[in-house]
Design an enzyme around this catalytic site. Structure first.
Site, short mmCIF file in Angstrom:
data_model
loop_
_atom_site.label_atom_id
_atom_site.label_comp_id
_atom_site.label_asym_id
_atom_site.label_seq_id
_atom_site.Cartn_x
_atom_site.Cartn_y
_atom_site.Cartn_z
N ALA A 94 0.43 0.31 6.35
CA ALA A 94 1.04 0.84 7.57
C ALA A 94 1.46 -0.36 8.42
CB ALA A 94 0.03 1.70 8.32
N GLU A 108 -13.37 -4.72 4.97
CA GLU A 108 -11.99 -4.39 5.30
C GLU A 108 -11.08 -5.55 4.92
OE1 GLU A 108 -9.80 -2.02 5.51
OE2 GLU A 108 -10.86 -1.10 7.20
N HIS A 128 -10.42 0.92 -3.02
CA HIS A 128 -11.76 0.89 -2.42
C HIS A 128 -12.80 1.56 -3.30
CE1 HIS A 128 -10.07 -0.54 1.29
NE2 HIS A 128 -9.55 0.62 1.69
N SER A 171 -15.27 0.66 5.21
CA SER A 171 -14.22 1.10 6.14
C SER A 171 -14.20 2.62 6.27
CB SER A 171 -12.85 0.60 5.69
OG SER A 171 -12.34 1.37 4.63
N ASP A 217 -4.67 -0.81 -1.67
CA ASP A 217 -6.05 -0.53 -1.29
C ASP A 217 -6.73 0.01 -2.53
OD1 ASP A 217 -6.53 -1.21 1.35
OD2 ASP A 217 -6.75 0.84 2.06
N LYS A 275 -6.76 -4.92 -3.47
CA LYS A 275 -7.75 -5.29 -2.44
C LYS A 275 -9.00 -4.46 -2.72
CE LYS A 275 -4.79 -3.97 0.61
NZ LYS A 275 -4.44 -3.45 1.95
N CYS A 294 -1.92 -2.95 7.55
CA CYS A 294 -1.78 -3.86 6.40
C CYS A 294 -0.46 -4.61 6.40
CB CYS A 294 -2.00 -3.08 5.11
SG CYS A 294 -3.74 -2.60 4.96
N ASP A 301 0.81 -1.23 0.00
CA ASP A 301 0.00 0.00 0.00
C ASP A 301 0.85 1.28 0.00
OD1 ASP A 301 -1.81 -2.04 0.28
OD2 ASP A 301 -2.77 -1.28 2.09
C1 VGL Z 1 -4.53 0.60 5.75
C2 VGL Z 1 -6.01 1.65 7.15
C3 VGL Z 1 -7.03 1.52 6.22
C4 VGL Z 1 -3.15 0.12 5.50
C5 VGL Z 1 -5.54 0.45 4.82
O1 VGL Z 1 -2.74 0.04 4.32
O2 VGL Z 1 -2.41 -0.16 6.48
N1 VGL Z 1 -4.79 1.18 6.93
N2 VGL Z 1 -6.77 0.92 5.05
ZN ZN Z 2 -8.17 0.94 3.41
#
Ligand code: VGL
Ligand code: ZN
Length: 197
Positions: A133, A105, A58, A64, A56, A100, A137, A15
């Protein structure tokens, strides 16, 4: 600790997207990971080893997002600028992308994606994981990778945490190591690389 790259290794970028670096869900000091990730990308390119990026991806009404009952501001919406790779990332031409994009989530890159199939096709046995993060993830992906039997190397200077609660990132790192992941700093890879040269 030195690590030498070998066949079966792959780099997994978690991500590394604009919204997580300087956008809607900016992770503190995330930009510091970019030059480190670029160094790993260059090393994996030199060795002709696979590089996989997950993202991500979305839909605009993702559960989320706060407006739809989730904990997060809207981020990484399909085709939006925030969903693109973060500025400064040197995106390799041979990249495999795993999105994703489910309506729930998915912190782990293995959750309801073709990640395991992609890695199996590529003959991957050991994953070098960096990105964002640490406490969401990255940790979820690393723990799933270990459950699936991959060796995992965590690129400790190429990850950053949201730290909603102080210490979340540290706890996530400890969890990864307890699950058998091995920590690697960029300097140790470079030392191992030049020792071989
Ligand atoms: C993430 C919060 C929401 C991540 C993804 O990539 O860590 N954190 N969506
Ligand atoms: Zn996300």
């Amino acid at each position: 600790m030195g690590v030498k790259l070998r066949p079966g290794d792959a780099l997994l970028l978690v991500d590394v997207q604009a919204d997580f670096v300087d956008g809607a869900l900016a992770v503190p000091r995330a930009a510091e990971t970019i030059p480190v990730l670029n160094a790993y990308i260059a090393a994996f390119e030199r060795h002709r080893l696979p590089i996989v990026a997950m993202r991500d991806w979305h839909p605009a009404n993702h559960p989320s997002f706060k407006a739809f009952g989730g904990p997060w501001p809207p981020h990484c919406v399909v085709n939006s600028p925030g969903a693109q790779f973060a500025a400064g990332l040197v995106v390799p031409p041979r990249l495999r992308m795993v999105s994703k994009s489910s309506m729930r989530e998915q912190y782990s890159g293995f959750d309801d994606t073709d990640m395991h199939a992609v890695l199996s096709d590529l003959g991957v046995r050991r994953l070098f994981v960096g990105g964002l993060a640490t406490d969401y993830c990255v940790v979820a992906t690393v723990l799933d990778a270990r459950k699936l039997g991959y060796e995992v190397v965590v690129l400790v200077d190429a990850v950053r945490a949201v730290d909603v609660k102080p210490g979340d990132g540290e706890r996530a790192l400890r969890q990864m190591l307890a699950a058998g992941a091995v920590p690697l700093e960029r300097a140790a890879l470079e030392a191992a690389e030049s020792a071989r040269a």
